[in-house]
Design a protein around this motif. Structure first.
Motif, PDB file in Angstrom:
ATOM      1  N   PRO A 183      -1.346  -7.577 -15.198  1.00 44.95           N
ATOM      2  CA  PRO A 183      -1.168  -6.506 -14.215  1.00 44.95           C
ATOM      3  C   PRO A 183       0.257  -6.362 -13.689  1.00 44.95           C
ATOM      4  CG  PRO A 183      -2.093  -8.433 -13.145  1.00 44.95           C
ATOM      5  CD  PRO A 183      -1.961  -8.780 -14.611  1.00 44.95           C
ATOM      6  N   PHE A 184       1.151  -7.301 -14.038  1.00 43.40           N
ATOM      7  CA  PHE A 184       2.490  -7.307 -13.454  1.00 43.40           C
ATOM      8  C   PHE A 184       3.485  -6.529 -14.320  1.00 43.40           C
ATOM      9  CE2 PHE A 184       0.541 -11.160 -11.563  1.00 43.40           C
ATOM     10  CZ  PHE A 184       0.705 -10.838 -10.219  1.00 43.40           C
ATOM     11  N   THR A 185       3.128  -5.293 -14.683  1.00 41.21           N
ATOM     12  CA  THR A 185       4.037  -4.403 -15.395  1.00 41.21           C
ATOM     13  C   THR A 185       3.870  -3.002 -14.835  1.00 41.21           C
ATOM     14  OG1 THR A 185       2.528  -3.655 -17.143  1.00 41.21           O
ATOM     15  CG2 THR A 185       3.637  -5.762 -17.505  1.00 41.21           C
ATOM     16  N   LEU A 186       4.909  -2.191 -14.944  1.00 46.30           N
ATOM     17  CA  LEU A 186       4.808  -0.814 -14.460  1.00 46.30           C
ATOM     18  C   LEU A 186       3.733  -0.041 -15.203  1.00 46.30           C
ATOM     19  CD1 LEU A 186       8.476   0.435 -13.875  1.00 46.30           C
ATOM     20  CD2 LEU A 186       6.808  -0.348 -12.182  1.00 46.30           C
ATOM     21  N   GLU A 187       3.582  -0.333 -16.496  1.00 41.69           N
ATOM     22  CA  GLU A 187       2.609   0.400 -17.303  1.00 41.69           C
ATOM     23  C   GLU A 187       1.174   0.026 -16.950  1.00 41.69           C
ATOM     24  OE1 GLU A 187       6.494   0.141 -18.913  1.00 41.69           O
ATOM     25  OE2 GLU A 187       5.083  -1.517 -18.563  1.00 41.69           O
ATOM     26  N   ASN A 188       0.953  -1.213 -16.545  1.00 42.09           N
ATOM     27  CA  ASN A 188      -0.403  -1.731 -16.370  1.00 42.09           C
ATOM     28  C   ASN A 188      -0.854  -1.896 -14.931  1.00 42.09           C
ATOM     29  OD1 ASN A 188      -0.639  -1.941 -19.112  1.00 42.09           O
ATOM     30  ND2 ASN A 188      -0.504  -4.173 -19.198  1.00 42.09           N
ATOM     31  N   VAL A 189       0.057  -1.863 -13.986  1.00 40.97           N
ATOM     32  CA  VAL A 189      -0.295  -2.255 -12.622  1.00 40.97           C
ATOM     33  C   VAL A 189      -1.471  -1.409 -12.116  1.00 40.97           C
ATOM     34  CG1 VAL A 189       1.407  -0.722 -11.518  1.00 40.97           C
ATOM     35  CG2 VAL A 189       0.668  -2.833 -10.366  1.00 40.97           C
ATOM     36  N   PRO A 190      -2.524  -2.043 -11.603  1.00 39.53           N
ATOM     37  CA  PRO A 190      -3.752  -1.304 -11.262  1.00 39.53           C
ATOM     38  C   PRO A 190      -3.769  -0.731  -9.845  1.00 39.53           C
ATOM     39  CG  PRO A 190      -4.140  -3.649 -11.084  1.00 39.53           C
ATOM     40  CD  PRO A 190      -2.718  -3.504 -11.533  1.00 39.53           C
ATOM     41  N   LEU A 191      -2.606  -0.497  -9.272  1.00 37.78           N
ATOM     42  CA  LEU A 191      -2.541   0.016  -7.909  1.00 37.78           C
ATOM     43  C   LEU A 191      -1.279   0.855  -7.767  1.00 37.78           C
ATOM     44  CD1 LEU A 191      -3.587  -0.193  -4.861  1.00 37.78           C
ATOM     45  CD2 LEU A 191      -1.886  -2.005  -4.624  1.00 37.78           C
ATOM     46  N   LYS A 192      -1.410   2.004  -7.133  1.00 39.93           N
ATOM     47  CA  LYS A 192      -0.218   2.766  -6.767  1.00 39.93           C
ATOM     48  C   LYS A 192      -0.473   3.446  -5.430  1.00 39.93           C
ATOM     49  CE  LYS A 192      -1.011   7.312  -8.911  1.00 39.93           C
ATOM     50  NZ  LYS A 192      -0.454   8.326  -9.846  1.00 39.93           N
ATOM     51  N   VAL A 193       0.604   3.718  -4.742  1.00 40.96           N
ATOM     52  CA  VAL A 193       0.541   4.372  -3.441  1.00 40.96           C
ATOM     53  C   VAL A 193       1.538   5.521  -3.461  1.00 40.96           C
ATOM     54  CG1 VAL A 193       0.901   4.104  -0.958  1.00 40.96           C
ATOM     55  CG2 VAL A 193      -0.120   2.226  -2.282  1.00 40.96           C
ATOM     56  N   THR A 194       1.105   6.705  -3.103  1.00 37.76           N
ATOM     57  CA  THR A 194       2.031   7.830  -2.991  1.00 37.76           C
ATOM     58  C   THR A 194       2.466   7.984  -1.545  1.00 37.76           C
ATOM     59  OG1 THR A 194       0.150   9.353  -2.824  1.00 37.76           O
ATOM     60  CG2 THR A 194       1.144   9.067  -4.984  1.00 37.76           C
ATOM     61  N   ALA A 195       3.740   8.342  -1.378  1.00 39.13           N
ATOM     62  CA  ALA A 195       4.329   8.499  -0.053  1.00 39.13           C
ATOM     63  C   ALA A 195       5.370   9.603  -0.156  1.00 39.13           C
ATOM     64  CB  ALA A 195       4.951   7.184   0.404  1.00 39.13           C
ATOM     65  N   THR A 196       6.128   9.818   0.889  1.00 35.81           N
ATOM     66  CA  THR A 196       7.201  10.810   0.867  1.00 35.81           C
ATOM     67  C   THR A 196       8.505  10.173   1.307  1.00 35.81           C
ATOM     68  OG1 THR A 196       6.582  11.531   3.094  1.00 35.81           O
ATOM     69  CG2 THR A 196       5.696  12.793   1.241  1.00 35.81           C
ATOM     70  N   GLY A 197       9.602  10.725   0.823  1.00 35.69           N
ATOM     71  CA  GLY A 197      10.899  10.176   1.165  1.00 35.69           C
ATOM     72  C   GLY A 197      12.015  11.180   0.988  1.00 35.69           C
ATOM     73  N   ARG A 198      13.177  10.828   1.500  1.00 33.74           N
ATOM     74  CA  ARG A 198      14.396  11.619   1.334  1.00 33.74           C
ATOM     75  C   ARG A 198      15.468  10.720   0.733  1.00 33.74           C
ATOM     76  NH1 ARG A 198      14.435  16.246   4.834  1.00 33.74           N
ATOM     77  NH2 ARG A 198      12.831  16.170   6.459  1.00 33.74           N
ATOM     78  N   THR A 199      16.262  11.234  -0.171  1.00 32.28           N
ATOM     79  CA  THR A 199      17.364  10.440  -0.714  1.00 32.28           C
ATOM     80  C   THR A 199      18.484  10.334   0.311  1.00 32.28           C
ATOM     81  OG1 THR A 199      18.358  12.380  -1.756  1.00 32.28           O
ATOM     82  CG2 THR A 199      16.855  11.048  -3.114  1.00 32.28           C
ATOM     83  N   ILE A 200      19.282   9.293   0.160  1.00 34.50           N
ATOM     84  CA  ILE A 200      20.464   9.067   0.997  1.00 34.50           C
ATOM     85  C   ILE A 200      21.669   9.125   0.061  1.00 34.50           C
ATOM     86  CG2 ILE A 200      21.642   7.473   2.559  1.00 34.50           C
ATOM     87  CD1 ILE A 200      18.950   6.348   3.336  1.00 34.50           C
ATOM     88  N   PRO A 201      22.389  10.242  -0.005  1.00 32.43           N
ATOM     89  CA  PRO A 201      23.448  10.424  -1.002  1.00 32.43           C
ATOM     90  C   PRO A 201      24.531   9.348  -0.969  1.00 32.43           C
ATOM     91  CG  PRO A 201      22.881  12.528  -0.003  1.00 32.43           C
ATOM     92  CD  PRO A 201      22.154  11.475   0.781  1.00 32.43           C
ATOM     93  N   SER A 202      24.802   8.775   0.193  1.00 29.55           N
ATOM     94  CA  SER A 202      25.887   7.784   0.298  1.00 29.55           C
ATOM     95  C   SER A 202      25.493   6.412  -0.224  1.00 29.55           C
ATOM     96  CB  SER A 202      26.321   7.655   1.758  1.00 29.55           C
ATOM     97  OG  SER A 202      25.242   7.170   2.566  1.00 29.55           O
ATOM     98  N   TRP A 203      24.222   6.218  -0.504  1.00 28.92           N
ATOM     99  CA  TRP A 203      23.728   4.901  -0.933  1.00 28.92           C
ATOM    100  C   TRP A 203      23.685   4.870  -2.458  1.00 28.92           C
ATOM    101  CZ3 TRP A 203      18.029   2.921  -0.296  1.00 28.92           C
ATOM    102  CH2 TRP A 203      17.985   1.534  -0.486  1.00 28.92           C
ATOM    103  N   GLY A 204      24.459   3.978  -3.032  1.00 28.98           N
ATOM    104  CA  GLY A 204      24.519   3.898  -4.485  1.00 28.98           C
ATOM    105  C   GLY A 204      24.949   2.528  -4.952  1.00 28.98           C
ATOM    106  N   ILE A 205      25.396   2.456  -6.189  1.00 30.05           N
ATOM    107  CA  ILE A 205      25.920   1.206  -6.740  1.00 30.05           C
ATOM    108  C   ILE A 205      27.287   0.944  -6.117  1.00 30.05           C
ATOM    109  CG2 ILE A 205      26.662   0.049  -8.857  1.00 30.05           C
ATOM    110  CD1 ILE A 205      23.652   0.429  -8.662  1.00 30.05           C
TER     111      ILE A 205
END
Length: 675
Positions: A610-632
């Motif tokens: 279950p510890f993979t993005l493809e297989n994980v048996p749980l997801k939660v949808t939410a909402t968000g806004r990007t922060i343009p100044s936050w990056g690498i």
């Protein structure tokens, strides 16, 4: 079977709340499992919980799959590619050998325990080859293994690891060579002058490992002649009792040395020793632990100013913390250690490796959005390609990572002083043990926890047996319920144990339900960022991951060495890059933070991983806004969390959260906005 210790750190009397239920069974809530009276004639305080012998707990379900992947992956095949495990001129096989001093015991500790858990004949034979060589290496004065002199003084860190290997081996085989071997070595240690003992860096921080081996030996034999060695080790070990500072800030050392004072408490009964262990655990987390995942943002060595969730932990540190939490459960039975173990095992440890367990990275962080082969110093501590998924991520983690899942499995069930069984952490498994009147029972734990809220325990026994069963009720759950054979029993209380006692017969079953819901943790030190939990799982932003396969021999850390003839193509390195935006703030209205969240359970993976993005048996949808100044940032890694007033985009996006243990790239500590 000899049972050791006590009422743990709080010193509180056990609170009980009795409640009947199923015919013939009685249930009550207790702070801790039964504690025997402390006798002045006993040289060690008794343990609250006693470890079952290696191999007595068999993994099943998703946990079995992790261990099978470990067997088929790097840990199970490391001797085929690591020059440090080469049998030619190996320090553990020939006098004066020049390789494998630390690496052999690091690897063998996880590998041999895995062999016992899986009853794998090839692995058992390989383990025995090395253990036979260790037992044959003892000299007349009691010393064994490689002679590693530092400034003319014998260094014994590697021997400490090997003692743990011998302990598990003895529990599994009852080999009569082991106990006399250990006593002769302890006598050699006691004969060393203090000024020559535990003087080198690693051994000086990790004497608690040696102390626990002495405790184990005493519990097996009742031979008190070795107990003065515990005081000698404590006297010469790094001081972990100062309430305001730590002896050093190396992340793996901390995960090991924090329990040393608690082990000393078994000898002298000084509650200040137990308090000191809790203080070390708290101090590192107060200072560098404002992050999700059970650990602390220390990289290799914690540094002033580097406290952001983009800082991480060595894979070694995750594995050692899981092991140490198990030791602390034995000493105290405090649910704190069980919850910390689950936090690390479910949320941090899986993401430190590829999903096939064939490669790992040196550093894994709660906010981790690039996993390449570049040197990111000083963004993370130490110089080198510490973020890629490489079978030669480092000499230590490469060999030591196999400790983690076997140590977690070992902590699933403990024997109790009143001849019962205690369940502290949860995963599918089957435990066999002796209970009251020497009767043997096997208890199967059927569950998909932590991805499910339901756990079922079924007793198998040839004859009826009367004994108590204890179940830790997680602190995060509300309205937990318990049933025996379909009938409600007790009133489970979060953060305590439910004790169910009665006469158990073949087929009797306990069902526990731990309702899960979304909850929020704030990290004031780190811009008041937020982490979202669902039951014991911490959630991360789902980032699309692009894997780039590269040559392992070209991007390995400098101190790694390939076995001659090994094919790097069979053991590739993967760099992981983000293919979707990750610089999101979560929208969390103060009046109702989870108003826009939706929890969705997905089908269970057919391959039980279950510890993979493809297989994980749980997801939660939410909402968000990007922060343009936050990056690498300029060092090439995830930038530090933006200020709370950093501008957000106007656009609101639906985003997906998944358990962070399934995400190799993740944001698990979020900036937030109310709308």
């Amino acid at each position: 079977m000899k049972f050791l210790l006590s009422c743990a750190a709080s010193g509180l009397l056990l609170f009980t709340a009795s409640c009947g239920g199923a015919d013939g069974f009685k249930a009550q809530t207790v702070d801790r499992p039964f504690t025997p009276e402390i006798s002045g004639e006993t040289p060690l305080r008794p343990l609250m919980l006693e470890k079952l012998p290696a191999g007595a707990i068999k993994p099943e379900g998703w946990l079995l799959r992790q261990l099978e992947l470990q067997r088929d992956g790097l840990n199970g095949h490391l001797s085929e590619i690591s020059a440090w495990l080469d049998r030619n001129n190996n320090a553990w096989l020939v006098e004066g050998g020049d390789r494998g001093w630390e690496e052999v015991p690091y690897w063998l500790r996880g590998y041999s325990h895995l062999a016992y858990l899986l009853d794998d004949e090839n692995m058992l034979n390989e383990s025995k080859f090395w253990i036979d060589a260790v037992l044959a290496s003892q000299t007349e004065d009691g010393y064994f293994g490689p002679l590693n002199l530092r400034n003319g003084k014998p260094e014994v860190w590697a021997q400490m690891i090997m003692l743990w290997i011998l302990q598990n081996y003895y529990e599994y085989t009852a080999d009569e060579r082991v106990l006399p071997f250990m006593k002769r070595y302890f006598e050699w240690e006691m004969a060393q002058a203090d000024e020559n003992f535990l003087e080198d860096y690693w051994e000086n921080c990790r004497g608690g490992d040696n102390m626990w081996s002495v405790v184990w030996y005493y519990n097996q034999t009742g031979d008190a002649s070795v107990l003065p060695l515990i005081e000698k080790i404590h006297r010469n070990n790094a001081d972990c009792t100062n309430p305001a500072r730590l002896p050093n800030w190396h992340n793996v050392n901390i995960a090991q040395y924090f329990r040393e004072p608690a082990e000393m408490y078994l000898v002298n009964g000084d509650s200040a020793m137990l308090t000191a262990t809790y203080n070390v655990h708290d101090l590192i987390r107060r200072t560098y632990g404002q992050v999700p995942g059970g650990m602390f943002g220390a990289d290799e060595n914690a540094r002033i100013g580097y406290v952001d969730p983009r800082q991480g932990t060595e894979t070694c540190g995750f594995a050692e913390q899981i092991l140490s939490d198990g030791v602390m459960l034995g000493i105290t039975a405090d649910p704190l250690w069980a919850e910390n173990m689950e936090d690390v095992a479910f949320n941090s440890f899986p993401a430190a490796m590829t999903s096939d367990l064939k490669a790992l990275r040196y550093i894994t962080s709660p906010n981790h959005t690039i996993s390449d082969s570049k040197n990111h110093h000083p963004g993370i501590d130490n110089h080198g390609p510490f973020l890629n998924m490489n079978p030669f991520s480092s000499r230590c983690c490469q060999h030591n990572h196999g400790l983690g899942w076997p140590s977690f499995t070992q902590a699933l069930a403990f024997a109790t002083p009143d001849h019962g069984v205690a369940y502290t952490v949860y995963a599918p498994s089957r435990a066999t043990l002796e209970v009251a009147d020497g009767k043997e029972v096997t208890i199967a734990e059927d569950t998909r926890y932590p991805f499910s809220d339901t756990l079922r325990f079924v007793v198998s026994a040839k004859e009826k047996a009367e004994f108590p069963m204890y179940f830790r009720i997680p602190s995060w759950t509300k309205g937990a319920t318990a049933r025996v054979n379909g009938h409600s029993v007790g009133k489970p209380e979060a953060g305590k144990y439910l004790k169910i006692e009665g006469e158990w017969a073949d087929g009797d079953a306990v069902e526990l339900i731990f309702p899960m819901e979304l909850s929020l943790r704030r990290w004031p030190t780190n811009q008041n960022s937020a982490s979202v939990n669902y039951g014991p799982l911490t959630l991360s932003l789902r980032i699309d991951e692009r894997y780039n396969k590269v040559n392992s021999a070209e991007v390995a850390i400098g101190d790694s060495h390939w076995l001659e003839g090994a094919d790097p193509e069979k053991w590739p390195t993967y760099e992981i890059y983000p293919e979707s935006a990750w610089n999101y703030s979560l929208i969390l209205p103060e009046s109702n933070p989870f108003a826009g969240f939706k929890v969705e359970r997905l089908p269970w993976p057919a391959d039980n991983q279950p510890f993979t993005l493809e297989n994980v048996p749980l997801k939660v949808t939410a909402t968000g806004r990007t922060i343009p100044s936050w990056g690498i940032d300029e060092t090439g890694i995830t930038g530090v969390l933006p200020r709370q007033d950093a501008p957000r985009s106007e656009q609101i996006d639906e985003i997906t959260l998944v358990p962070m243990g399934a995400a190799r790239l993740r944001i698990a500590s979020f900036p937030t906005s109310e709308k």
